[in-house]
Design a protein around this motif. Structure first.
Motif, PDB file in Angstrom:
ATOM      1  N   PRO A 244       0.805  -1.233   0.000  1.00 46.49           N
ATOM      2  CA  PRO A 244       0.000   0.000   0.000  1.00 46.49           C
ATOM      3  C   PRO A 244       0.826   1.266   0.000  1.00 46.49           C
ATOM      4  N   PHE A 245       2.052   1.231   0.541  1.00 43.34           N
ATOM      5  CA  PHE A 245       2.900   2.423   0.547  1.00 43.34           C
ATOM      6  C   PHE A 245       3.279   2.821  -0.876  1.00 43.34           C
ATOM      7  N   THR A 246       3.636   1.812  -1.677  1.00 42.73           N
ATOM      8  CA  THR A 246       3.981   2.065  -3.077  1.00 42.73           C
ATOM      9  C   THR A 246       2.750   2.484  -3.865  1.00 42.73           C
ATOM     10  N   ALA A 247       1.628   1.825  -3.603  1.00 46.72           N
ATOM     11  CA  ALA A 247       0.412   2.098  -4.370  1.00 46.72           C
ATOM     12  C   ALA A 247      -0.039   3.548  -4.231  1.00 46.72           C
ATOM     13  N   TYR A 248       0.138   4.136  -3.040  1.00 49.79           N
ATOM     14  CA  TYR A 248      -0.390   5.475  -2.794  1.00 49.79           C
ATOM     15  C   TYR A 248       0.696   6.513  -2.545  1.00 49.79           C
ATOM     16  N   SER A 249       1.895   6.279  -3.053  1.00 49.73           N
ATOM     17  CA  SER A 249       3.001   7.197  -2.778  1.00 49.73           C
ATOM     18  C   SER A 249       3.200   8.252  -3.860  1.00 49.73           C
ATOM     19  N   GLY A 250       2.659   8.039  -5.051  1.00 45.80           N
ATOM     20  CA  GLY A 250       2.931   8.949  -6.160  1.00 45.80           C
ATOM     21  C   GLY A 250       1.907  10.061  -6.288  1.00 45.80           C
ATOM     22  N   VAL A 251       1.841  10.608  -7.500  1.00 45.29           N
ATOM     23  CA  VAL A 251       0.901  11.689  -7.774  1.00 45.29           C
ATOM     24  C   VAL A 251      -0.518  11.133  -7.746  1.00 45.29           C
ATOM     25  N   ASP A 252      -1.392  11.782  -7.017  1.00 40.76           N
ATOM     26  CA  ASP A 252      -2.768  11.313  -6.898  1.00 40.76           C
ATOM     27  C   ASP A 252      -3.439  11.298  -8.270  1.00 40.76           C
ATOM     28  N   GLN A 288       5.601   8.298  14.798  1.00 39.17           N
ATOM     29  CA  GLN A 288       5.189   8.977  13.573  1.00 39.17           C
ATOM     30  C   GLN A 288       5.139   7.999  12.401  1.00 39.17           C
ATOM     31  N   ALA A 289       6.104   7.086  12.365  1.00 40.30           N
ATOM     32  CA  ALA A 289       6.131   6.097  11.282  1.00 40.30           C
ATOM     33  C   ALA A 289       4.901   5.201  11.354  1.00 40.30           C
ATOM     34  N   ALA A 290       4.520   4.781  12.567  1.00 41.71           N
ATOM     35  CA  ALA A 290       3.345   3.928  12.728  1.00 41.71           C
ATOM     36  C   ALA A 290       2.074   4.660  12.312  1.00 41.71           C
ATOM     37  N   GLU A 291       1.975   5.933  12.683  1.00 45.66           N
ATOM     38  CA  GLU A 291       0.791   6.726  12.320  1.00 45.66           C
ATOM     39  C   GLU A 291       0.726   6.942  10.815  1.00 45.66           C
ATOM     40  N   CYS A 292       1.853   7.258  10.216  1.00 45.55           N
ATOM     41  CA  CYS A 292       1.896   7.475   8.776  1.00 45.55           C
ATOM     42  C   CYS A 292       1.577   6.185   8.025  1.00 45.55           C
ATOM     43  N   ALA A 293       2.155   5.079   8.471  1.00 46.60           N
ATOM     44  CA  ALA A 293       1.922   3.795   7.804  1.00 46.60           C
ATOM     45  C   ALA A 293       0.458   3.402   7.885  1.00 46.60           C
ATOM     46  N   GLU A 294      -0.176   3.645   9.022  1.00 45.33           N
ATOM     47  CA  GLU A 294      -1.591   3.322   9.159  1.00 45.33           C
ATOM     48  C   GLU A 294      -2.434   4.168   8.205  1.00 45.33           C
ATOM     49  N   GLY A 295      -1.977   5.397   7.973  1.00 51.97           N
ATOM     50  CA  GLY A 295      -2.676   6.239   7.005  1.00 51.97           C
ATOM     51  C   GLY A 295      -2.641   5.664   5.606  1.00 51.97           C
ATOM     52  N   PHE A 296      -1.492   5.104   5.213  1.00 48.38           N
ATOM     53  CA  PHE A 296      -1.387   4.443   3.910  1.00 48.38           C
ATOM     54  C   PHE A 296      -2.337   3.246   3.848  1.00 48.38           C
ATOM     55  N   VAL A 297      -2.346   2.466   4.920  1.00 50.62           N
ATOM     56  CA  VAL A 297      -3.162   1.245   4.947  1.00 50.62           C
ATOM     57  C   VAL A 297      -4.648   1.583   4.823  1.00 50.62           C
ATOM     58  N   GLN A 298      -5.081   2.671   5.478  1.00 47.88           N
ATOM     59  CA  GLN A 298      -6.491   3.034   5.485  1.00 47.88           C
ATOM     60  C   GLN A 298      -6.920   3.775   4.223  1.00 47.88           C
ATOM     61  N   MET A 299      -5.969   4.242   3.425  1.00 51.47           N
ATOM     62  CA  MET A 299      -6.303   5.075   2.289  1.00 51.47           C
ATOM     63  C   MET A 299      -7.215   4.377   1.298  1.00 51.47           C
ATOM     64  N   HIS A 300      -6.928   3.092   1.020  1.00 51.19           N
ATOM     65  CA  HIS A 300      -7.736   2.364   0.034  1.00 51.19           C
ATOM     66  C   HIS A 300      -9.164   2.179   0.545  1.00 51.19           C
TER      67      HIS A 300
END
Length: 305
Positions: A244-252, A288-300
Motif C-alpha cells: 500500500p505504501f507504493t500504491a499510494y506514494s505517487g501523484v494522486d 510517527q512512522a506507525a501513524e503514517c503507515a496506518e494512514g497508507f493502509v487506510q487510504m484504500h
C-alpha cells in the motif's frame, strides 16, 4: 596463519606487490616483506611467485584465498564495530530502510521529525533487509524499516502497521465498477504483469499465489523494487502487485488501485538492537512512522467508502 599474515596475504592479492601491500596497510616495505616470509615459513610453502615484475599467487595460495577472505572480512567487521562503539556518542540518528520505504515512508515522516528535533542531525540510507540487519548489528544504523521480519536474536522487531498487497494499473485501465471489486488471481491470467524478484520474501509469496491461478499472468519484466514496478506501470507496461505504501506514494490520480483476492498481507516492521535503549527522538520517529503507515493502509478503504 596469524591475522597479520592474512592481512598481508590479502593486501598483496589486491595490489600485486609487497610495496603496494605495505602502503595499503600503512606499514613499511621491509615489515611487509618480513611478515610475508614469516607466513610462508610457518605454512611450509610459497604463497607468491614473481612473474614479469608482479607477484602472482601460487596454486596453494589460490586454495587459501577463499577461506582467508572470510576471515579478513570478519576482522574488518570487528574493526568497524569497535570504531562505531567508540564514536557513537557523536553520531546522529542513523536510519536505514529498504528502497521501497525510502521513496514512500521517509519523505512523509522525516520533515515533521526535523521540526520536532531541529538540533538532532540524522543520516538516511537504503539497502535490502539482509544488509540492513548487518548494519544494525555492526552499530552502523540505529533504526531500520522493512516489510520483512528478520529472525535474529539480537534485534527488536516491532510491527507498526498491517495492510494488504494491492493491484495497480495505469489510470483509465479499469472501469469505475471494476475498481469497487477485488481482483482475483484468475483475472490476472494472461495479462501483462510486472513481476517481483522471487528472492524477496513478499515476491516469493506472490509467486506462490500466482502459481495457483488457473492460468499464469504474462511476466515479461521482473524488478527488485516496488518503486520501479510502480514507475513501469505508470509508463503503461502492465499491472503490478505492490504494497500500500507504493500504491499510494505517487501523484494522486496517476494510478488505479484494486484489492487482490485472496488477500496477501504485508506488515511494516521497525528494527533496532535489542540491547540498546532508543532515545526520545528515535521513539517519537517510530510513533510517527506507525501513524503514517496506518494512514497508507487506510487510504484504500477510504476511497472505496
Amino acid at each position: 596463519m596469524r591475522l597479520r599474515h592474512i592481512e598481508i596475504f590479502q593486501a598483496i592479492l589486491q595490489t600485486g606487490s609487497v610495496t603496494g601491500a605495505a602502503g595499503l596497510l600503512c606499514i613499511s616495505q621491509p615489515a611487509a616483506s618480513k611478515a610475508l616470509q614469516h607466513a610462508e615459513a610457518q605454512l611450509g610453502f610459497s604463497l607468491f611467485t614473481r612473474v614479469r615484475g608482479k607477484l602472482e599467487p601460487t596454486s596453494e595460495a589460490r586454495i587459501l584465498e577463499g577461506a582467508t577472505i572470510r576471515v579478513f572480512e570478519d576482522l574488518q567487521a570487528v574493526r568497524r564495530l569497535a570504531l562505531n562503539l567508540r564514536t557513537q556518542e557523536d553520531q546522529p540518528l542513523r536510519i536505514m530502510t529498504t528502497p521501497t520505504l525510502a521513496h514512500t515512508l521517509l519523505p512523509k515522516i522525516i520533515p515533521d521529525w526535523r521540526r520536532k528535533y531541529p538540533s538532532s542531525p540524522c543520516e538516511l540510507s537504503t539497502h535490502h533487509t539482509d544488509q540492513l540487519v548487518e548494519s544494525l548489528l555492526l552499530h552502523e544504523v540505529d533504526i531500520g524499516f522493512s516489510l520483512q521480519p528478520p529472525k535474529h536474536p539480537g534485534l527488536r522487531v516491532q510491527a507498526l502497521a498491517q495492510g494488504r498487497m494491492l493491484v495497480i494499473a495505469r489510470n483509465g485501465y479499469w472501469s469505475q465498477q471494476a475498481l469497487q471489486q477485488p481482483m482475483s488471481l484468475d483475472e490476472l491470467s494472461d495479462l501483462p504483469l510486472i513481476g517481483l524478484d522471487s528472492r524477496d520474501a513478499l515476491g516469493g509469496l506472490l509467486t506462490h499465489h500466482l502459481s495457483e491461478a488457473s492460468a499464469a499472468p504474462r511476466i515479461e519484466v521482473r524488478v527488485q523494487t516496488y518503486h520501479l514496478a510502480r514507475s513501469l506501470v505508470e509508463a503503461g507496461m502492465g499491472l503490478a502487485i505492490v504494497d500500500p505504501f507504493t500504491a499510494y506514494s505517487g501523484v494522486d490520480g496517476a494510478l488505479q488501485v484494486r484489492e487482490l483476492h485472496p488477500q496477501v498481507g504485508v506488515t511494516l516492521y521497525a528494527l533496532s538492537r535489542l540491547d540498546d535503549s532508543l532515545s526520545a527522538a528515535a521513539q517519537w520517529l517510530l510513533r510517527q512512522a506507525a501513524e503514517c503507515a496506518e494512514g497508507f493502509v487506510q487510504m484504500h478503504r477510504k476511497r472505496l467508502s
